[in-house]
Design an enzyme around this catalytic site. Sequence first.
Site, mmCIF file in Angstrom:
data_model
loop_
_atom_site.group_PDB
_atom_site.id
_atom_site.type_symbol
_atom_site.label_atom_id
_atom_site.label_comp_id
_atom_site.label_asym_id
_atom_site.label_seq_id
_atom_site.Cartn_x
_atom_site.Cartn_y
_atom_site.Cartn_z
ATOM 1 C CG HIS A 191 32.232 -12.177 -53.365
ATOM 2 N ND1 HIS A 191 31.033 -11.494 -53.417
ATOM 3 C CD2 HIS A 191 31.910 -13.483 -53.172
ATOM 4 C CE1 HIS A 191 30.032 -12.348 -53.267
ATOM 5 N NE2 HIS A 191 30.537 -13.561 -53.122
ATOM 6 C CG HIS A 200 30.881 -18.657 -50.250
ATOM 7 N ND1 HIS A 200 29.902 -18.500 -51.192
ATOM 8 C CD2 HIS A 200 31.364 -19.925 -50.399
ATOM 9 C CE1 HIS A 200 29.777 -19.620 -51.897
ATOM 10 N NE2 HIS A 200 30.642 -20.503 -51.428
#
Length: 417
Positions: free
Chosen positions: A233, A186
């Site tokens: 993350h 991302h």
Amino acid sequence: MINSVLQSLQDPHLVASFQRCCGLFIQIEERLGAGCSNAPGNASGSQGLAERAGVAGSSERPNGERRCKINGSHPHLYVQDRKDPHGVGECAAKERPGYAVKNYFLYYLFRFAAALGREIFYITFLPFTYWNFDPFVTRRLVGVWAIVMYLGQASKDIIKWPRPLSPPVVKLETRVDAEYGMPSTHAMAATAISFTFLMATMYRYKYSVALGLMASTVLSALVSLSRLYTGMHTVLDVICGVLITAVLMTLTYPFWDILDNFQLTSPLTPIIAIVMPFFMSYTYPELDHYSPTRGDTTIILGVASGCTVGFWMNYQYGRTYEPTGSLPFEIPSITLQIVSLAIARFLIGIIVLVATRQVVKTLSLKVLYAWFDVAGHDMQARKRLEIEVPYKFATYSSIGFNATVVVPLLHQLLELL
């Protein structure tokens, strides 16, 4: 020293701390099956898990549930992550993290930012720039995006670093739980798209480069931070994703014009654009369990493949759809007519792409199921390499081709250009 810093950046408690600063708190709930006694060990187990998650404790509820409080306060919003798989009457306690939201603005902002890295982005933003802005810019966006995303996705399955643990982290997404975390794709995609757009337009259009740089930085940062907020993350994953993209863009930028000219003029372009991405998809790093990364990578490479063939074909027939005049171009004023045409082109285009996806996906699956003698209702078969890669590649390369060739022709036919 360096190892200590890297370990601290991988610490899930750092992610949890960021979530709490943004008003997102973890909760632990223990549910007891009906007819079971509330054993003393159950309470201690719930309390222990609550302590590890950084919450204050839990409150007894009439139906045998235990619900956590956060720092002694009542939650503003409670969301349970997943349903209890245990049957009624099963004497077992199940501890599960939920979450409380105390800042709705940041919650919806980061959820929206996280959505920018999903499939919906592939078939909306990139075609929109092609239909309503400048195909010159779109070609660079598609090329850089495909390279960056392939390297990022493959790196995940080679490095095999896990995602942050929950608890202490709140995980707002479940689809990518089977994926590894390093690096954050991302963050890579957001950095690639925003700064490629800036670099492809700053000498081509008249506008404030300072404002463009600010907008690119904000967009990249917003999407990157959303990966911490959603708990998907670690800080190190995000930092590495941004840095890898920055290095790749710096190294490839001097060759953008050369590669663009090659893809438009070379007779080998259609062969290379189909064979190479399909081979890269089929030889994607294997794992000992199923992960959506291979399928997502095939989608990305399929879109890039179809778009590249479309770019080449349009150039061969003199239909580049690029603005004409002397550089740098003036950015046209936004009028009701321009907005109306853009919306009409976009809606017609999206209808074509959605129909393409449905038709090609259905047909390719039928052909592959028949070829490999698989029952049509076997949904698990779609995860097999020999079925997943061909059907997704065929589907999304068709989408890329139709977005760049068929839809503009339809726009011309309807006098929308």
